[in-house]
Design an enzyme around this catalytic site. Sequence first.
Site, PDB file in Angstrom:
ATOM      1  N   SER B  22      32.557  18.894  -6.970  1.00  0.00           N
ATOM      2  CA  SER B  22      33.949  19.204  -7.311  1.00  0.00           C
ATOM      3  C   SER B  22      34.076  19.566  -8.791  1.00  0.00           C
ATOM      4  O   SER B  22      33.502  18.916  -9.651  1.00  0.00           O
ATOM      5  CB  SER B  22      34.818  17.989  -6.997  1.00  0.00           C
ATOM      6  OG  SER B  22      36.153  18.265  -7.342  1.00  0.00           O
ATOM      7  N   GLY B  73      40.692  18.365 -17.292  1.00  0.00           N
ATOM      8  CA  GLY B  73      41.906  17.582 -17.052  1.00  0.00           C
ATOM      9  C   GLY B  73      42.609  17.905 -15.759  1.00  0.00           C
ATOM     10  O   GLY B  73      43.842  17.905 -15.678  1.00  0.00           O
ATOM     11  N   LEU B  74      41.803  18.166 -14.718  1.00  0.00           N
ATOM     12  CA  LEU B  74      42.351  18.340 -13.369  1.00  0.00           C
ATOM     13  C   LEU B  74      43.349  19.488 -13.249  1.00  0.00           C
ATOM     14  O   LEU B  74      44.391  19.348 -12.595  1.00  0.00           O
ATOM     15  CB  LEU B  74      43.001  17.040 -12.856  1.00  0.00           C
ATOM     16  CG  LEU B  74      42.046  15.870 -12.599  1.00  0.00           C
ATOM     17  CD1 LEU B  74      42.849  14.611 -12.253  1.00  0.00           C
ATOM     18  CD2 LEU B  74      41.084  16.195 -11.465  1.00  0.00           C
ATOM     19  N   CYS B 132      37.924  10.542 -12.707  1.00  0.00           N
ATOM     20  CA  CYS B 132      38.103  11.599 -13.705  1.00  0.00           C
ATOM     21  C   CYS B 132      38.378  10.958 -15.062  1.00  0.00           C
ATOM     22  O   CYS B 132      39.367  10.249 -15.220  1.00  0.00           O
ATOM     23  CB  CYS B 132      39.258  12.531 -13.337  1.00  0.00           C
ATOM     24  SG  CYS B 132      39.549  13.763 -14.623  1.00  0.00           S
ATOM     25  N   THR B 195      31.379  12.006 -14.233  1.00  0.00           N
ATOM     26  CA  THR B 195      30.847  12.185 -15.593  1.00  0.00           C
ATOM     27  C   THR B 195      30.988  10.936 -16.460  1.00  0.00           C
ATOM     28  O   THR B 195      31.814  10.065 -16.196  1.00  0.00           O
ATOM     29  CB  THR B 195      31.583  13.338 -16.299  1.00  0.00           C
ATOM     30  OG1 THR B 195      32.981  13.060 -16.277  1.00  0.00           O
ATOM     31  CG2 THR B 195      31.318  14.658 -15.606  1.00  0.00           C
ATOM     32  N   GLY B 267      26.256  19.882  -9.869  1.00  0.00           N
ATOM     33  CA  GLY B 267      27.451  20.143 -10.678  1.00  0.00           C
ATOM     34  C   GLY B 267      27.216  21.119 -11.802  1.00  0.00           C
ATOM     35  O   GLY B 267      27.266  22.339 -11.622  1.00  0.00           O
TER      36      GLY B 267
END
Lengths: 245, 303
Positions: B22, B73-74, B132, B195, B267
């Site tokens: 993702s 930041g999504l 996140c 992460t 990733g």
Amino acid sequence: MPSITKIRLEIISNLPVTHNCFRLELAGEGLPAVAPGQFVQLEVPGKFLRRPISVHDASSERIVLIYKTVGEGTKILSQMTPRQSLEVLAPLGRGFDPGMSGKRALLIGGGLGSAPLYSLAKTLLAAGKQVEVILGFNTAADLVLLDEYRALGIEPAVVTLDGSYGIKGVVTDAPIPEHDCFYTCGPLPMMRAVCRQLEGPGELSMEERMGCGAGFCYGCTIQTAGGPARVCADGPVFKKEDILW
Amino acid sequence: MVRDLSTEFCGIGLKNPVIPASGTFGFGLELADSFDLNILGGISLKGTTLEPRFGNPTPRIAECEAGLLNSVGLQNPGVLALVNEKVPALRKLYGGCIIANVSGFAVDEYRECCRIADGCEGIDIIELNISCPNVHGGGMAFGTDARAAAEVTAAVRSVTHKPLVVKLSPNVSDIVAIARACEDAGADGLCLVNTFLGMRIDIKTRKPILANRTGGLSGPAIFPVAVRMVNQVAHACKVPVMGCGGVATAENVIEMMMAGASAVQVGSENLRNPFACKEIVEALPGVMEQLGIEKLSDIIGCV
């Protein structure tokens, strides 16, 4: 989204053009077409991410990049020699629209922003348009590409901040030729001044720290009039009204 | 000899274990014209929240030795765009496992987002992102506390029958405690790791490189830590584990599976090579041959 090619290219030459800028010529079979304003992601040995560099000139088997040694990655790049090879992702991003209205185009470049405008000038001339060019630099020692533009039959108006060559000041201090549309590439404050002062439709090329360079990591998103936009894939070329100055 | 790359995750058959992680592959559609996505075992989509989000200001990317920091930041178009546009468009092109990655800032938000994702036919697995590091008051706050992790897992469990995978944060002192809490709260699988919180400073300007000051570290730099955590969790939990963190080669995929992963996410490598997952899948049979592996799933958790 357009197809991306990953290709290994051979270094034909990698020579300094100023005290801190280099001209890198790469060649290889199977190189996809790269349009003015598009860029490539260039492998740098020993560095994790590739370096996004705009294309100065391109033909079917050859691309020319002009880059400035600003950090470790570009320093490593500057030490590479002919016959070594580099892996490249190309073509990337949305380039300039050569079909913008009218017959007279004005191109305004600042520093190395002069490089991608060169291939645009060639394309516009080939389409029978009249091309005027204004180039701005900090000082005479930074001047690049004057001879290349002259070889196209264009005499650029040159501006330097310190007055060491041409007109003293910034690009908007030069006499602005009549034009139907304009294209600009260079430092953000310069492009802001250009977009505010010049009439008619205009395009500018943005710069941002990138991750993938191909639109899927969302590392270079900026807010624009049309909503969030990825500089790498929705740009780097935007219409002047897209940018929220 | 034909090498068998197939594996299974939460009862879903995958033609191979390789899944772009993702946030490193957009919504799959971005690269659909560059190669045939159907070579991929699965695709984990960009983290999605209930409402659209712009994310953090730029710079969002900072490079480092053997990896990078990101603080995206999504950024996402919201769950309705996910279920109404992104997933249906991807499903037309792609027959493998589609994983929706869901994030949020409050338990209610996670629950509502998952309820909407549950109604989307094209989604095979829901990946709950409680890890996140780039948003305040959400994301990782749930993934670094066993009780909060269990609470959000249970809340989401109650609104979906789809396989539920919880993506864990490595920014904890006891990954097993968090993993067990999620398993006990109803997770069907676990994905680790997200992460590591990191920071870089521009020594010329004396300012953080990232506009958000800190960001998530990923890439080959974190691979050994991810392998260790996958190994610990795979031994401690009954549910299957998806390994993630610094995977860059077919050899890394095999190592991650030996550590206990039933499937493997790739990733950061996608960021420098959009064809990384495809190339890894293509390289796997050769590496299996060298290592005398006939069936990839035989090696899961052998260490």
